[in-house]
Write a protein that holds these residues in place. Sequence first.
Motif, PDB file in Angstrom:
ATOM      1  N   ARG A  81       0.821  -1.216   0.000  1.00 21.09           N
ATOM      2  CA  ARG A  81       0.000   0.000   0.000  1.00 21.09           C
ATOM      3  C   ARG A  81       0.855   1.267   0.000  1.00 21.09           C
ATOM      4  NH1 ARG A  81      -0.682   2.491   5.101  1.00 21.09           N
ATOM      5  NH2 ARG A  81       0.100   1.272   6.875  1.00 21.09           N
ATOM      6  N   PHE A  82       2.179   1.094   0.053  1.00 20.69           N
ATOM      7  CA  PHE A  82       3.071   2.246   0.102  1.00 20.69           C
ATOM      8  C   PHE A  82       3.541   2.603  -1.309  1.00 20.69           C
ATOM      9  CE2 PHE A  82       3.497  -0.167   4.050  1.00 20.69           C
ATOM     10  CZ  PHE A  82       3.098   0.796   4.967  1.00 20.69           C
ATOM     11  N   PRO A  83       3.413   3.872  -1.706  1.00 21.64           N
ATOM     12  CA  PRO A  83       3.811   4.266  -3.058  1.00 21.64           C
ATOM     13  C   PRO A  83       5.295   4.001  -3.326  1.00 21.64           C
ATOM     14  CG  PRO A  83       2.502   5.991  -2.009  1.00 21.64           C
ATOM     15  CD  PRO A  83       2.836   5.001  -0.941  1.00 21.64           C
ATOM     16  N   THR A  84       5.589   3.579  -4.545  1.00 14.27           N
ATOM     17  CA  THR A  84       6.957   3.425  -5.028  1.00 14.27           C
ATOM     18  C   THR A  84       7.032   4.021  -6.427  1.00 14.27           C
ATOM     19  OG1 THR A  84       6.460   1.194  -5.875  1.00 14.27           O
ATOM     20  CG2 THR A  84       7.424   1.344  -3.659  1.00 14.27           C
ATOM     21  N   PRO A  85       8.216   4.415  -6.901  1.00 12.07           N
ATOM     22  CA  PRO A  85       8.311   5.070  -8.213  1.00 12.07           C
ATOM     23  C   PRO A  85       7.957   4.123  -9.357  1.00 12.07           C
ATOM     24  CG  PRO A  85      10.287   5.463  -6.882  1.00 12.07           C
ATOM     25  CD  PRO A  85       9.510   4.387  -6.196  1.00 12.07           C
ATOM     26  N   GLU A  86       7.386   4.709 -10.408  1.00 15.31           N
ATOM     27  CA  GLU A  86       7.071   3.961 -11.624  1.00 15.31           C
ATOM     28  C   GLU A  86       8.019   4.393 -12.735  1.00 15.31           C
ATOM     29  OE1 GLU A  86       3.373   3.138 -14.738  1.00 15.31           O
ATOM     30  OE2 GLU A  86       3.099   4.471 -13.011  1.00 15.31           O
ATOM     31  N   PRO A  87       8.711   3.459 -13.387  1.00 11.51           N
ATOM     32  CA  PRO A  87       9.580   3.825 -14.507  1.00 11.51           C
ATOM     33  C   PRO A  87       8.789   4.472 -15.636  1.00 11.51           C
ATOM     34  CG  PRO A  87      10.003   1.576 -13.769  1.00 11.51           C
ATOM     35  CD  PRO A  87       8.743   2.022 -13.095  1.00 11.51           C
ATOM     36  N   VAL A  88       9.383   5.503 -16.241  1.00 10.75           N
ATOM     37  CA  VAL A  88       8.701   6.231 -17.301  1.00 10.75           C
ATOM     38  C   VAL A  88       9.469   6.160 -18.617  1.00 10.75           C
ATOM     39  CG1 VAL A  88       7.907   8.521 -18.050  1.00 10.75           C
ATOM     40  CG2 VAL A  88       7.617   7.808 -15.658  1.00 10.75           C
ATOM     41  N   ALA A  89      10.789   6.356 -18.564  1.00  7.50           N
ATOM     42  CA  ALA A  89      11.562   6.413 -19.805  1.00  7.50           C
ATOM     43  C   ALA A  89      13.028   6.144 -19.523  1.00  7.50           C
ATOM     44  CB  ALA A  89      11.397   7.780 -20.475  1.00  7.50           C
ATOM     45  N   LEU A  90      13.747   5.799 -20.590  1.00  9.84           N
ATOM     46  CA  LEU A  90      15.190   5.616 -20.524  1.00  9.84           C
ATOM     47  C   LEU A  90      15.828   6.553 -21.531  1.00  9.84           C
ATOM     48  CD1 LEU A  90      17.488   3.935 -19.227  1.00  9.84           C
ATOM     49  CD2 LEU A  90      17.259   2.351 -21.144  1.00  9.84           C
ATOM     50  N   GLY A  91      16.687   7.450 -21.040  1.00  7.93           N
ATOM     51  CA  GLY A  91      17.362   8.402 -21.914  1.00  7.93           C
ATOM     52  C   GLY A  91      18.700   7.868 -22.406  1.00  7.93           C
ATOM     53  N   GLU A  92      19.208   8.501 -23.459  1.00  6.34           N
ATOM     54  CA  GLU A  92      20.472   8.100 -24.066  1.00  6.34           C
ATOM     55  C   GLU A  92      21.564   9.118 -23.778  1.00  6.34           C
ATOM     56  OE1 GLU A  92      21.035   5.250 -25.482  1.00  6.34           O
ATOM     57  OE2 GLU A  92      18.948   4.581 -25.335  1.00  6.34           O
ATOM     58  N   PRO A  93      22.843   8.725 -23.949  1.00  5.34           N
ATOM     59  CA  PRO A  93      23.929   9.695 -23.784  1.00  5.34           C
ATOM     60  C   PRO A  93      23.768  10.869 -24.752  1.00  5.34           C
ATOM     61  CG  PRO A  93      24.788   7.452 -23.919  1.00  5.34           C
ATOM     62  CD  PRO A  93      23.326   7.376 -24.278  1.00  5.34           C
ATOM     63  N   GLY A  94      24.326  11.996 -24.364  1.00  9.55           N
ATOM     64  CA  GLY A  94      24.255  13.169 -25.234  1.00  9.55           C
ATOM     65  C   GLY A  94      24.588  14.425 -24.461  1.00  9.55           C
ATOM     66  N   ALA A  95      24.764  15.519 -25.179  1.00 11.57           N
ATOM     67  CA  ALA A  95      25.023  16.835 -24.590  1.00 11.57           C
ATOM     68  C   ALA A  95      26.218  16.810 -23.624  1.00 11.57           C
ATOM     69  CB  ALA A  95      23.774  17.347 -23.870  1.00 11.57           C
ATOM     70  N   GLY A  96      27.184  15.952 -23.928  1.00  7.39           N
ATOM     71  CA  GLY A  96      28.356  15.861 -23.080  1.00  7.39           C
ATOM     72  C   GLY A  96      28.246  14.892 -21.933  1.00  7.39           C
TER      73      GLY A  96
END
Length: 295
Positions: A81-96
């Motif tokens: 019953r305790f909230p936990t994070p939900e995965p949303v997206a996976l980003g890629e390398p970039g911008a240094g």
Amino acid sequence: MHANQLTVSADTVRELVDQQFPEWHGLPIRAVASHGTANTLFLIDDEFAARFPLEAGDAGATRQRLESEAQAAHELLGRTRFPTPEPVALGEPGAGYPLPWSVQTWLPGTVATDDDPGESVEFAHDLAEFIHGVRTIDTRGRTFSGEGRGGDLRSHDEWMKTCFEHSERLLDVSRLRTIWSVLRDLPRATADVMTHGDLIPGNVLVTDSRLTGVIDVGGLGPADPALDLVGAWHLLDLGPRQSLRDDLECDDLEWARGKAWAFQQALGTVWYYVDSNPVMSLMGQRTLERILADA
């Protein structure tokens, strides 16, 4: 905190988000103050948390780890019953920035590092309920991976030797060595169950001395049932700690192994983070003080 630590700026995050996730283009982004040791965090529109690994490494291996963490988070989502994070997206390398990075839902609340629930029996009951709920998740035949905490206590002897050597000026090392010599030999008596794996103050959210969420859930997996009992020592004073033990009906061996895992984790945090992350170092010291008082 780490020799190979990466630096991530708000401008870098802005560029990465706008380039890779156009649906979030222009949304406000701000850095999140955190005492965490694995990721630096940025909040996207008070709804999502972008998490950037702090330690440099191989991009492919990092992507595999982030995918595994997302799978673990999905597996835990909604199971208590305790909230936990939900995965949303996976980003890629970039911008240094050289590594993949992840986005998950943001859970509002105050971490226990900033709102100490140690004297709350109600919080202890909540934490025991969470641990029990995680334990009921089916392992589906999986067993401990053999990496990190959760398997054989004696496999950590070399790391503990290093910790003792670096702690001479910080702790009563002679007494701690004696305690470890006993804890390391505690046998396993039960099969692996699912565990969160890192129930430290920075990973639990608290409101009015009650548990309102659990974060950093990517380590969910099968391990020694005693592993999540580290929370009893990292988070709770004597009375509430006993309440948690009663709720979980821990026998003497399981309880002692939980103390052993907390000892192993705490000893490393004291010296390693003494200058770079004093909050983590103090957490380790406090945990060891509780264990020494119990001993």
